[in-house]
Scaffold this motif. Structure first.
Motif, mmCIF file in Angstrom:
data_model
loop_
_atom_site.group_PDB
_atom_site.id
_atom_site.type_symbol
_atom_site.label_atom_id
_atom_site.label_comp_id
_atom_site.label_asym_id
_atom_site.label_seq_id
_atom_site.Cartn_x
_atom_site.Cartn_y
_atom_site.Cartn_z
ATOM 1 N N PRO A 71 0.830 -1.197 0.000
ATOM 2 C CA PRO A 71 0.000 0.000 0.000
ATOM 3 C C PRO A 71 0.873 1.258 0.000
ATOM 4 O O PRO A 71 1.972 1.248 0.520
ATOM 5 N N SER A 72 0.334 2.311 -0.608
ATOM 6 C CA SER A 72 1.042 3.585 -0.528
ATOM 7 C C SER A 72 0.601 4.258 0.773
ATOM 8 O O SER A 72 -0.518 4.047 1.239
ATOM 9 N N PRO A 73 1.489 5.034 1.375
ATOM 10 C CA PRO A 73 1.132 5.615 2.664
ATOM 11 C C PRO A 73 0.064 6.706 2.564
ATOM 12 O O PRO A 73 0.028 7.449 1.581
ATOM 13 N N LEU A 74 -0.792 6.765 3.553
ATOM 14 C CA LEU A 74 -1.643 7.938 3.748
ATOM 15 C C LEU A 74 -0.961 8.734 4.859
ATOM 16 O O LEU A 74 -0.784 8.228 5.966
ATOM 17 N N VAL A 75 -0.546 9.946 4.526
ATOM 18 C CA VAL A 75 0.280 10.720 5.451
ATOM 19 C C VAL A 75 -0.534 11.846 6.066
ATOM 20 O O VAL A 75 -1.275 12.548 5.365
ATOM 21 N N ARG A 76 -0.432 11.980 7.375
ATOM 22 C CA ARG A 76 -1.002 13.160 8.041
ATOM 23 C C ARG A 76 0.050 14.263 7.945
ATOM 24 O O ARG A 76 1.169 14.100 8.450
ATOM 25 N N ALA A 77 -0.331 15.368 7.328
ATOM 26 C CA ALA A 77 0.638 16.438 7.041
ATOM 27 C C ALA A 77 0.815 17.348 8.261
ATOM 28 O O ALA A 77 0.576 18.557 8.195
ATOM 29 N N TYR A 78 1.262 16.744 9.350
ATOM 30 C CA TYR A 78 1.430 17.517 10.592
ATOM 31 C C TYR A 78 2.313 18.741 10.394
ATOM 32 O O TYR A 78 2.033 19.816 10.920
ATOM 33 N N CYS A 79 3.425 18.565 9.649
ATOM 34 C CA CYS A 79 4.381 19.670 9.508
ATOM 35 C C CYS A 79 3.777 20.812 8.700
ATOM 36 O O CYS A 79 3.960 21.987 9.021
ATOM 37 N N LEU A 80 3.043 20.465 7.654
ATOM 38 C CA LEU A 80 2.390 21.498 6.845
ATOM 39 C C LEU A 80 1.313 22.206 7.671
ATOM 40 O O LEU A 80 1.189 23.441 7.629
ATOM 41 N N GLU A 81 0.550 21.440 8.438
ATOM 42 C CA GLU A 81 -0.498 22.044 9.290
ATOM 43 C C GLU A 81 0.122 23.069 10.242
ATOM 44 O O GLU A 81 -0.401 24.164 10.427
ATOM 45 N N GLU A 82 1.254 22.663 10.815
ATOM 46 C CA GLU A 82 1.900 23.546 11.784
ATOM 47 C C GLU A 82 2.390 24.828 11.107
ATOM 48 O O GLU A 82 2.195 25.927 11.604
ATOM 49 N N LYS A 83 2.997 24.635 9.934
ATOM 50 C CA LYS A 83 3.514 25.791 9.193
ATOM 51 C C LYS A 83 2.377 26.756 8.839
ATOM 52 O O LYS A 83 2.542 27.972 8.895
ATOM 53 N N LEU A 84 1.228 26.191 8.448
ATOM 54 C CA LEU A 84 0.100 27.041 8.053
ATOM 55 C C LEU A 84 -0.641 27.571 9.277
ATOM 56 O O LEU A 84 -1.495 28.444 9.148
ATOM 57 N N ASP A 85 -0.358 26.973 10.420
ATOM 58 C CA ASP A 85 -1.045 27.341 11.657
ATOM 59 C C ASP A 85 -2.561 27.230 11.482
ATOM 60 O O ASP A 85 -3.325 28.146 11.776
ATOM 61 N N THR A 86 -2.960 26.077 10.938
ATOM 62 C CA THR A 86 -4.372 25.859 10.639
ATOM 63 C C THR A 86 -4.959 24.808 11.574
ATOM 64 O O THR A 86 -4.270 23.849 11.928
#
Ligand SMILES: *Cc1c(COP(=O)(O)O)cnc(C)c1O
Length: 459
Positions: free
Chosen positions: A84-99
């Motif tokens: 399977p290909s990974p489903l990634v939680r984009a924690y780093c992007l979320e943090e950068k966007l502060d969303t």
């Protein structure tokens, strides 16, 4: 908080891997319009299609009713090499966007071909082999599809003839060499090998080719060479069927953690990754079980959904392929030369076209400089160098996450990260040098494409 437990990457075990593809058409009340014979404007029969396509793939193409189609064991074992290909939680992007939004992406770039296209390439090569054929022909633009197909053919011991758009053949030697390493023969298109190629060269000497022209050559080569059939990497119903593996894995992974997406976002060229990603979710929507926002993202320079016409059109320049009813800019439409971001096909999957027409999904167009801005931010936060195509989806996912920041809503955003951008560094170079520009076609530009639409069947 339940979300505290969600890992960076959600994988599936081998037992959890899908055993069937899901055929979304079975749940569509309004089915996609049939392919038509361009001469008679009657629906193409399996027999007519069999001169060009493999038998089993024709059956899949025409099947509007069977919801689940078993994935043959040989294909499942090939899938196991990179899925399977990974489903990634984009924690780093979320943090950068502060969303407050939760962003997930399904990453399909973890194989040598660098994109989701391998999911259908192996299926198409498998059915060609099973039919006892010697080989397959195809076209490729920038080369992702040709690379995927050459890998699949090498695995199964099938011959693979690729017509590659001449400008890419000359300017993108690396993908060409990957294909040749996997044993494919690669011909720059238009070529002198086919009558349609010779005709195009006579009319437009010095042309650097187009995808539509390479399709015509590959189709002619399949019909002219005994033991060969033509295969196509997007647009067709069968390709969306094979790509449903993306959505099925995504749904299983989300279900494991009780995550329900609010919106699902994908880039749209011919529509295959998006059609695959959304398949099981759209199925729930069609059956009235759940509602999701589904967003197709396309380049402003090749805006099939957002500015195209829903009409029967040719898929190729040589006008030898069946007519497909789709959102189209006209088979003669060629995006402006400054367009570097991929997704340049003039038409769109008939399945997605019908769903869009029926108001079941949204579409938006984005400009390439803003796409590369999103790509740069994503590369710097999540670490993956995204393909320009995929970066259209990243752009929209970031925009939606920023909206959540304004409203304070913790929405679940899922998007398809279709591939990596290592072979697209000339486009990145333009962006980094500040020389990348945007061109949005004028209404007159589009009118020229629409003027070439064929005669339509009577409603
Ligand atoms: C081919 C490709 C696409 C677009 O094709 P679809 O059929 O619309 O999915 C998107 N991303 C990557 C990386 C591709 O190679």
């Amino acid at each position: 908080m339940a979300n505290e437990k969600i890992p960076y990457k959600i994988y599936l075990t081998e037992e959890e891997m899908p055993k069937n593809w899901y055929n979304l058409r079975a749940d569509m009340r309004v089915k996609p319009a049939p392919l038509l014979n361009p001469g008679t404007l009657e629906p193409m029969t399996a027999k007519e299609l069999s001169a060009v396509f493999c038998d089993e793939l024709i059956a899949q193409e025409l099947d509007n009713t069977t919801p689940e189609i078993p994935i043959p064991d040989e294909i499942r074992s090939f899938y196991r090499m990179y899925r399977p290909s990974p489903l990634v939680r984009a924690y780093c992007l979320e943090e950068k966007l502060d969303t407050p939004a939760h962003i997930y992406y399904k990453f399909e770039g973890n194989n040598t071909s660098g994109s989701h296209k391998l999911n259908s390439a192996i299926a198409q090569a498998y059915y060609a082999k099973k039919q006892g054929l010697r080989g397959v022909t195809t076209e490729t633009g920038a080369g992702q599809w040709g690379t995927a197909l050459s890998m699949a053919c090498a695995y199964l011991g099938l011959d693979c003839k690729v017509y590659m758009v001449k400008v890419s053949y000359e300017q993108k030697p690396f993908r060409r060499e990957v294909m040749r390493t996997y044993g494919a023969s690669v011909t720059p298109s238009p070529s002198m090998e086919t009558s349609v190629g010779r005709k195009i060269l006579a009319e437009h000497p010095g042309t650097t080719g187009s995808l539509g022209c390479a399709i015509s050559e590959a189709v002619e080569a399949a019909a002219a060479n005994p033991g060969y059939r033509y295969v196509l990497g997007s647009v067709l119903n069968q390709v969306l069927l094979h790509q449903s593996i993306i959505g099925l894995e995504t749904k299983t992974a989300l279900d494991k953690y009780g995550i329900v997406p609010d919106m699902i976002i994908g880039c749209a060229g011919g529509g295959s990754n998006l059609g695959g990603l959304i398949a099981p979710f759209m199925g729930e929507k069609l059956r009235g079980e759940r509602d999701y926002r589904i967003i197709a993202v396309e380049p402003a320079s090749c805006p099939s959904f957002t500015r195209g016409k829903f009409a029967y059109d040719f898929c190729d320049t040589g006008m030898i392929c069946p007519l497909a009813k789709m959102y189209t800019l006209g088979a003669g439409f060629i995006p402006s030369p400054n367009h570097a971001g991929g997704l340049r096909f003039h038409g769109m999957s008939p399945v997605l076209s019908q769903l869009f027409h029926d108001g079941l999904m949204e579409a938006r167009a984005v400009e390439q400089t803003s796409v590369f801005e999103a790509a740069e931010l994503f590369a710097r936060t999540e670490g993956i160098l995204p393909a320009p195509e995929s970066s259209h989806a990243i752009r929209a996912a970031i925009d939606e996450a920023l909206k959540c920041k304004e409203t304070g809503e913790a929405k679940n955003i899922v998007f398809g990260l279709t591939g990596t951008g290592y072979f697209d560094l000339v486009a990145y170079e333009q962006y980094n040098n500040g020389t990348m520009t945007d061109y949005i076609p004028t209404d007159e530009d589009l009118a020229a494409g629409f003027a070439g639409l064929p005669r339509q069947p009577q409603e």
